[in-house]
Design a protein around this motif. Structure first.
Motif, PDB file in Angstrom:
ATOM      1  N   MET A  81       0.816  -1.183   0.000  1.00  0.00           N
ATOM      2  CA  MET A  81       0.000   0.000   0.000  1.00  0.00           C
ATOM      3  C   MET A  81       0.859   1.246   0.000  1.00  0.00           C
ATOM      4  SD  MET A  81      -2.854   1.252   2.693  1.00  0.00           S
ATOM      5  CE  MET A  81      -1.833   1.425   4.119  1.00  0.00           C
ATOM      6  N   GLY A  82       2.008   1.236   0.590  1.00  0.00           N
ATOM      7  CA  GLY A  82       2.773   2.448   0.765  1.00  0.00           C
ATOM      8  C   GLY A  82       3.524   2.930  -0.449  1.00  0.00           C
TER       9      GLY A  82
ATOM     10  N   VAL B 120       0.447   6.968   4.335  1.00  0.00           N
ATOM     11  CA  VAL B 120       0.268   5.574   4.764  1.00  0.00           C
ATOM     12  C   VAL B 120       0.136   5.509   6.279  1.00  0.00           C
ATOM     13  CG1 VAL B 120       1.389   3.321   4.941  1.00  0.00           C
ATOM     14  CG2 VAL B 120       1.403   4.547   2.781  1.00  0.00           C
ATOM     15  N   GLY B 121       1.016   6.201   6.977  1.00  0.00           N
ATOM     16  CA  GLY B 121       0.954   6.199   8.442  1.00  0.00           C
ATOM     17  C   GLY B 121      -0.364   6.748   8.955  1.00  0.00           C
TER      18      GLY B 121
ATOM     19  N   ARG C  80      -7.399   3.843  10.310  1.00  0.00           N
ATOM     20  CA  ARG C  80      -8.103   2.562  10.114  1.00  0.00           C
ATOM     21  C   ARG C  80      -8.241   1.823  11.426  1.00  0.00           C
ATOM     22  NH1 ARG C  80      -5.704  -0.538   4.955  1.00  0.00           N
ATOM     23  NH2 ARG C  80      -7.102  -2.116   5.745  1.00  0.00           N
ATOM     24  N   ALA C  81      -7.251   1.965  12.307  1.00  0.00           N
ATOM     25  CA  ALA C  81      -7.273   1.280  13.600  1.00  0.00           C
ATOM     26  C   ALA C  81      -8.070   2.053  14.651  1.00  0.00           C
ATOM     27  CB  ALA C  81      -5.840   1.081  14.089  1.00  0.00           C
TER      28      ALA C  81
ATOM     29  N   ILE D  96      -3.273   6.976   7.352  1.00  0.00           N
ATOM     30  CA  ILE D  96      -4.382   6.082   6.991  1.00  0.00           C
ATOM     31  C   ILE D  96      -4.393   4.856   7.892  1.00  0.00           C
ATOM     32  CG2 ILE D  96      -5.187   4.489   5.186  1.00  0.00           C
ATOM     33  CD1 ILE D  96      -4.582   6.730   3.157  1.00  0.00           C
ATOM     34  N   GLU D  97      -3.243   4.276   8.145  1.00  0.00           N
ATOM     35  CA  GLU D  97      -3.192   3.093   9.019  1.00  0.00           C
ATOM     36  C   GLU D  97      -3.638   3.423  10.441  1.00  0.00           C
ATOM     37  OE1 GLU D  97      -2.837  -0.119   8.236  1.00  0.00           O
ATOM     38  OE2 GLU D  97      -2.836   0.621   6.185  1.00  0.00           O
ATOM     39  N   ARG D  98      -3.217   4.582  10.967  1.00  0.00           N
ATOM     40  CA  ARG D  98      -3.658   4.972  12.316  1.00  0.00           C
ATOM     41  C   ARG D  98      -5.171   5.178  12.332  1.00  0.00           C
ATOM     42  NH1 ARG D  98       1.146   7.535  11.907  1.00  0.00           N
ATOM     43  NH2 ARG D  98       0.264   9.558  11.317  1.00  0.00           N
TER      44      ARG D  98
ATOM     45  N   ASP E 136     -10.010  -3.474  -1.022  1.00  0.00           N
ATOM     46  CA  ASP E 136      -9.542  -3.519   0.352  1.00  0.00           C
ATOM     47  C   ASP E 136     -10.397  -2.555   1.177  1.00  0.00           C
ATOM     48  OD1 ASP E 136      -8.014  -4.105   2.540  1.00  0.00           O
ATOM     49  OD2 ASP E 136      -6.192  -3.143   1.826  1.00  0.00           O
TER      50      ASP E 136
END
Length: 175
Positions: free
Chosen positions: A1-2, A39-40, A46-47, A42-44, A88
């Motif tokens: 993804m990144g 990316v960072g 998403r969680a 979006i990942e944070r 996804d």
């Protein structure tokens, strides 16, 4: 993804008629610059709590930290990522694209709009909101500068206008 593939890997999708290879490479260079932070964030997000106000999210903080050129690069990266990974969990990315599309006066260029339209038409119809950002960006670009890209009704199940890629600019890409 990144990672964001360079034009050599996606040349068939990105090297549309009228887009110079150096211009397209510049887009990828700009997107690569914002990709790690995107990316960072979006990942944070998403969680985290999906109902949180956008301003209170990692993506919201990232958006506030960027100037107009950075927001355009972030929007192009998120647009590119969402189209490639539409199957996804991309709710956060789609929200980010929507927020950037809602920002007026970012200084979009005709080449940026053409590139995003090409990405949108190359994406499968199932890629939701594939015209959100290029449609908003096209509304800010002089119609003459786009020469071939226009906003017209979409033939999908979504109501309202979207930016369409014409055969004169996009080589006849289907929508």
């Amino acid at each position: 993804m990144g990672s964001v593939a360079g034009p050599g890997r996606v040349e068939a999708r990105s090297a549309r008629p009228g887009l110079d290879r150096a211009v397209v490479q510049g887009f990828y260079d700009r997107m690569r610059a914002v990709a790690p932070a995107a990316v960072g964030a979006i990942e944070r997000d998403r969680a985290d709590d999906p109902g949180r106000a956008f301003a209170d999210t990692a993506c919201g903080r990232l958006v506030r930290s960027l100037d107009d050129a950075g927001l355009r690069a972030l929007g192009m990266w998120a647009h590119h990522w969402c189209l490639r990974f539409y199957d996804d969990d991309i709710r956060v990315g789609r929200r980010l694209v929507g927020v950037i599309a809602g920002r007026a006066g970012l200084g979009w260029t005709a080449d940026e709009v053409r590139w995003m339209l090409g990405e949108s038409y190359a994406a499968p119809p199932a890629a939701g909101d594939r015209f959100t950002l290029p449609g908003a960006a096209a509304a800010e670009v002089d119609e003459f500068a786009l020469s071939g890209a226009a906003v017209e009704p979409d033939d999908t199940d979504r109501p309202g206008p979207v930016a369409r890629w014409s055969a004169t600019v996009g080589g006849g890409a289907a929508g």
